[in-house]
Design an enzyme around this catalytic site. Structure first.
Site, short mmCIF file in Angstrom:
data_model
loop_
_atom_site.label_atom_id
_atom_site.label_comp_id
_atom_site.label_asym_id
_atom_site.label_seq_id
_atom_site.Cartn_x
_atom_site.Cartn_y
_atom_site.Cartn_z
N ASP A 12 3.25 -4.04 -3.15
CA ASP A 12 3.81 -4.75 -2.49
C ASP A 12 3.63 -6.69 -2.85
O ASP A 12 3.21 -7.16 -2.24
CB ASP A 12 3.28 -4.45 -0.92
CG ASP A 12 4.09 -4.56 0.43
OD1 ASP A 12 4.94 -6.00 -0.41
OD2 ASP A 12 3.64 -4.81 1.21
N TYR A 229 -8.13 -7.44 5.67
CA TYR A 229 -6.57 -6.30 5.84
C TYR A 229 -5.68 -7.45 5.05
O TYR A 229 -5.40 -8.27 5.22
CB TYR A 229 -6.58 -6.11 6.88
CG TYR A 229 -5.34 -5.49 7.08
CD1 TYR A 229 -5.88 -3.79 6.70
CD2 TYR A 229 -3.84 -5.83 7.03
CE1 TYR A 229 -4.47 -3.19 7.03
CE2 TYR A 229 -2.86 -4.97 7.45
CZ TYR A 229 -3.44 -3.61 7.17
OH TYR A 229 -2.46 -2.79 6.79
N LYS A 232 -2.05 -1.78 3.74
CA LYS A 232 -2.52 -1.22 3.04
C LYS A 232 -2.55 -0.78 1.71
O LYS A 232 -1.52 -1.24 0.61
CB LYS A 232 -1.40 0.34 4.20
CG LYS A 232 -3.16 0.50 5.28
CD LYS A 232 -4.10 1.30 4.74
CE LYS A 232 -4.55 1.59 6.10
NZ LYS A 232 -6.60 1.21 5.88
C1 F6R Z 1 1.06 -1.48 7.83
C2 F6R Z 1 1.64 -2.73 7.89
C3 F6R Z 1 2.74 -3.19 9.10
C4 F6R Z 1 2.07 -4.21 9.72
C5 F6R Z 1 3.06 -4.53 10.81
C6 F6R Z 1 2.53 -5.91 11.27
O1 F6R Z 1 0.84 -1.05 6.84
O2 F6R Z 1 2.40 -3.38 6.39
O3 F6R Z 1 2.17 -1.59 10.33
O4 F6R Z 1 0.19 -4.12 9.59
O5 F6R Z 1 4.09 -4.72 10.83
O6 F6R Z 1 2.07 -6.62 10.19
P1 F6R Z 1 2.11 -8.61 10.39
O7 F6R Z 1 0.67 -8.73 10.53
O8 F6R Z 1 2.34 -9.02 9.39
O9 F6R Z 1 3.06 -9.02 11.20
MG MG Z 2 3.49 -0.06 1.31
MG MG Z 3 4.25 -4.84 2.99
#
Ligand code: F6R
Ligand code: MG
Ligand code: MG
Length: 367
Positions: A12, A229, A232
């Site tokens: 990603d 983190y 994922k």
């Molecule tokens: C899960 C994922 C999303 C982000 C969420 C918050 O794998 O990628 O659910 O965790 O959108 O993202 P941030 O912290 O980047 O705003």
């Molecule tokens: Mg993904």
């Molecule tokens: Mg992403």
């Protein structure tokens, strides 16, 4: 005849409108790099696609697993895409590129890897599985059902070539060790481990009677590399099918039940793994629900014929409807477990920082 290797390497490196979908510009950047690798003879063929916010490089070649030139090619493709993502100010630009200097393998650098070397059969059909908003371990239940459950795979009972069963290689992703277990005879031991998909992950499957390699999954856990983190570890898998292996429909049947996987919003919630067509591989509601796409190819002399989009079929409408019902039910729990993951699995998210802040406010009982 030289053996064929299929390498699926995913990463990603940024997407449009948050963690949603990879734009064409990034896929094109990867295609340009892989086309160069093909013209120079590093790989024989390739297919570049995405599952939600993950770029998926599916490459065929003759160089074996963990080949540094193939890995370097994938790394260059992701770096080119990440550059493009930065220019476009995409969200999460360069997200999974955790290290800078390439040192012979992309393993441990952020991308997920599933590679299988094998001798091509006269006809070599394969299925590539790709998930989004899910996590490593998501394939445990379907792989068990495909290769060990006669209620899913009729061939285990009916086909003499499969009747002896399969051998599973299970990784302990915490310790970095693995164990091999034979099914059906060690089925209960296998289940004792893989019922905990956070720690024990099916990495490979072999046909027991001749050791034929049948399946491989990606087992990289990003948070274990980064110590925090970083999104994922949306996993991929490769499964060889037919003629003494599970049939296409036996592989797909395992996804008629949308089982609960950790992932979804902020990688912190259980949700049903919904089988979808490529067109629908884009997470929306609460950044989900988690999705799985299955692509079918025929491999011929290390070239890829296809793909066909296997869940693009009304036969999976019912599984999708169930997944939506489960999604609704789980969502109704809001911030409560078991929708939210238990604390040990939130260890690497941002939640511990908040809990830390509350610590001084706790008073001893009776004082
Ligand atoms: C899960 C994922 C999303 C982000 C969420 C918050 O794998 O990628 O659910 O965790 O959108 O993202 P941030 O912290 O980047 O705003
Ligand atoms: Mg993904
Ligand atoms: Mg992403």
């Amino acid at each position: 005849m030289a053996k064929t290797t299929i390498s699926i390497i995913k990463c990603d490196v940024g997407s449009i409108a948050g963690h949603h979908v990879v734009p064409q510009e990034l896929l094109d950047a990867c295609r340009d790099v892989l086309a160069r690798g093909r013209d120079e003879g590093t790989i024989v063929d390739f297919y570049v696609t995405n599952c939600g916010d993950d770029i998926e490089l599916i490459m065929s070649h003759r160089r074996g697993e963990e080949d540094s030139k193939v890995h370097e090619l994938a790394w260059e493709a992701f770096k080119a895409a990440a550059e493009r993502a930065k220019e476009m100010h995409l969200y999460g630009a360069g997200q999974d590129i955790l290290k800078t200097a390439f040192a012979g393998t992309v393993k441990g650098m952020g991308p997920g890897v599933a590679e299988l070397e094998f001798e091509e059969r006269p006809s070599e059909p394969i299925v590539v599985l790709m998930a989004d908003k899910s996590s490593v371990g998501a394939w445990n239940m379907p792989l068990f059902r495909i290769f060990a459950d006669p209620f899913c795979t009729a061939g285990l009972v009916i086909d003499p070539a499969m009747h002896d069963g399969f051998r599973f290689r299970v990784m302990d992703v915490i310790e970095g060790t693995y164990v091999e277990l034979n099914c059906p005879e060690e089925m209960y031991d296998l289940l004792a481990l893989i019922g905990d998909p956070h720690r024990y992950v099916i990495e490979r499957v072999f046909r027991k009677r001749d050791g034929l390699p049948c399946a491989v999954t990606s087992t990289t856990v990003l948070s274990l590399i980064a110590g925090k983190y970083v999104g994922k570890d949306d996993p991929v898998a490769l499964i060889r099918i037919q003629h003494g292996l599970p049939a296409l429909g036996e592989v797909l049947e395992a996804f008629s039940f949308p089982h609960l996987v950790p992932g979804w919003m902020r990688g912190s919630h259980y949700g049903p793994l919904m089988p979808v067509s490529q067109r629908d591989a884009k997470c929306t509601r609460f950044d989900g629900p988690p999705r799985v796409v299955a692509l079918g190819f025929q491999v011929r002399d290390a070239t890829l014929i296809g793909p066909v989009d296997l869940f693009d079929d009304p036969a999976f409408d019912y599984a999708r409807a169930i997944a939506n019902q489960i999604a609704n039910y789980m969502r109704a729990h809001g911030p409560f477990e078991p929708h939210r993951l238990p604390p040990d699995q939130l260890e690497y998210t941002t939640l511990p920082q908040l809990l830390e802040r509350l610590k001084p406010r706790f008073k001893k009982l009776g004082k």
